[in-house]
Scaffold this motif. Sequence first.
Motif, PDB file in Angstrom:
ATOM      1  N   ASN A  49      27.276  38.608  34.608  1.00 16.06           N
ATOM      2  CA  ASN A  49      28.086  37.653  33.851  1.00 16.06           C
ATOM      3  C   ASN A  49      29.552  38.048  33.915  1.00 16.06           C
ATOM      4  OD1 ASN A  49      25.878  36.117  32.577  1.00 16.06           O
ATOM      5  ND2 ASN A  49      25.440  38.064  31.588  1.00 16.06           N
ATOM      6  N   SER A  50      30.427  37.051  33.972  1.00 15.89           N
ATOM      7  CA  SER A  50      31.864  37.269  33.940  1.00 15.89           C
ATOM      8  C   SER A  50      32.480  36.255  32.991  1.00 15.89           C
ATOM      9  CB  SER A  50      32.457  37.099  35.339  1.00 15.89           C
ATOM     10  OG  SER A  50      33.864  37.089  35.286  1.00 15.89           O
ATOM     11  N   ASN A  51      33.405  36.711  32.161  1.00 17.30           N
ATOM     12  CA  ASN A  51      34.111  35.831  31.236  1.00 17.30           C
ATOM     13  C   ASN A  51      35.593  36.189  31.303  1.00 17.30           C
ATOM     14  OD1 ASN A  51      34.815  34.027  29.259  1.00 17.30           O
ATOM     15  ND2 ASN A  51      33.897  35.178  27.581  1.00 17.30           N
ATOM     16  N   THR A  52      36.430  35.242  31.674  1.00 20.35           N
ATOM     17  CA  THR A  52      37.870  35.466  31.792  1.00 20.35           C
ATOM     18  C   THR A  52      38.611  34.444  30.942  1.00 20.35           C
ATOM     19  OG1 THR A  52      37.614  36.289  34.038  1.00 20.35           O
ATOM     20  CG2 THR A  52      39.800  35.585  33.392  1.00 20.35           C
ATOM     21  N   ARG A  53      39.592  34.925  30.169  1.00 19.12           N
ATOM     22  CA  ARG A  53      40.399  34.048  29.326  1.00 19.12           C
ATOM     23  C   ARG A  53      41.875  34.337  29.549  1.00 19.12           C
ATOM     24  NH1 ARG A  53      37.841  32.860  23.640  1.00 19.12           N
ATOM     25  NH2 ARG A  53      35.633  32.965  24.139  1.00 19.12           N
ATOM     26  N   ILE A  60      30.117  39.555  41.705  1.00 24.48           N
ATOM     27  CA  ILE A  60      30.779  38.642  40.774  1.00 24.48           C
ATOM     28  C   ILE A  60      32.195  39.148  40.536  1.00 24.48           C
ATOM     29  CG2 ILE A  60      30.092  39.812  38.638  1.00 24.48           C
ATOM     30  CD1 ILE A  60      29.484  36.955  37.513  1.00 24.48           C
ATOM     31  N   ALA A  61      33.123  38.224  40.302  1.00 21.17           N
ATOM     32  CA  ALA A  61      34.503  38.610  40.025  1.00 21.17           C
ATOM     33  C   ALA A  61      35.160  37.539  39.168  1.00 21.17           C
ATOM     34  CB  ALA A  61      35.280  38.780  41.322  1.00 21.17           C
ATOM     35  N   GLY A  62      36.112  37.947  38.387  1.00 24.75           N
ATOM     36  CA  GLY A  62      36.872  37.019  37.561  1.00 24.75           C
ATOM     37  C   GLY A  62      38.252  37.574  37.310  1.00 24.75           C
ATOM     38  N   GLY A  63      39.221  36.701  37.132  1.00 22.78           N
ATOM     39  CA  GLY A  63      40.577  37.150  36.856  1.00 22.78           C
ATOM     40  C   GLY A  63      41.402  36.020  36.295  1.00 22.78           C
ATOM     41  N   GLY A  64      42.514  36.371  35.686  1.00 24.36           N
ATOM     42  CA  GLY A  64      43.372  35.357  35.106  1.00 24.36           C
ATOM     43  C   GLY A  64      44.755  35.891  34.820  1.00 24.36           C
ATOM     44  N   SER A  77      49.139  26.839  26.342  1.00 26.10           N
ATOM     45  CA  SER A  77      48.268  26.596  27.493  1.00 26.10           C
ATOM     46  C   SER A  77      47.125  27.593  27.427  1.00 26.10           C
ATOM     47  CB  SER A  77      49.026  26.798  28.804  1.00 26.10           C
ATOM     48  OG  SER A  77      50.131  25.941  28.890  1.00 26.10           O
ATOM     49  N   ARG A  78      45.898  27.136  27.730  1.00 26.89           N
ATOM     50  CA  ARG A  78      44.717  28.011  27.717  1.00 26.89           C
ATOM     51  C   ARG A  78      43.858  27.719  28.926  1.00 26.89           C
ATOM     52  NH1 ARG A  78      42.573  26.748  21.744  1.00 26.89           N
ATOM     53  NH2 ARG A  78      44.174  27.883  20.600  1.00 26.89           N
ATOM     54  N   SER A  79      43.159  28.752  29.394  1.00 27.33           N
ATOM     55  CA  SER A  79      42.175  28.581  30.450  1.00 27.33           C
ATOM     56  C   SER A  79      41.067  29.600  30.241  1.00 27.33           C
ATOM     57  CB  SER A  79      42.828  28.776  31.822  1.00 27.33           C
ATOM     58  OG  SER A  79      41.896  28.546  32.858  1.00 27.33           O
ATOM     59  N   GLN A  80      39.832  29.197  30.497  1.00 33.34           N
ATOM     60  CA  GLN A  80      38.685  30.100  30.382  1.00 33.34           C
ATOM     61  C   GLN A  80      37.702  29.788  31.499  1.00 33.34           C
ATOM     62  OE1 GLN A  80      36.271  29.784  26.838  1.00 33.34           O
ATOM     63  NE2 GLN A  80      35.160  31.652  27.312  1.00 33.34           N
TER      64      GLN A  80
END
Length: 141
Positions: A88-92, A60-64, A102-105
């Motif tokens: 689980n991954s959570n990126t904000r 799993i991977a996440g980034g922002g 501006s927002r992204s999740q």
Amino acid sequence: MTSCIKWSAVAVLLAASSPLAAQTSISGGTGGSAAVGGTSASTVGTGGTSTSPAGTGSSIAGGGSAASASGKAQSGSHVNQGNGPVLNSNTRAQAHDGGTFSRSQTRTKVKAGEEVQSTTRTMEHQPGSAPVKSKSSISAQ
């Protein structure tokens, strides 16, 4: 001639064992970005799981990232192991300049050998106009 016989023997062995050696793989992910008035925010999440006779593996991977021309920006990711064989991954990411933002999740979940789920939500807002929202999701089994 000897080389040809060895390769033939290997091919027969693989053909005979392939029904027993089935491998399944599942992968997927989502991402999104929002940008308005000198601010931008983007996130992405991806995951995969594979099962073979040797066992099951998952990743799993996440980034922002976020940027603002003259305001503030922040981003962060968190990855953890849930209950049982779950990742689980959570990126904000968020950027704002006064009332403009501006927002992204992105949230991603991998159940080992079973499923990959990912959802990305974005929102952008400029004072005097309605917020613009979007959502993308995937669930692969």
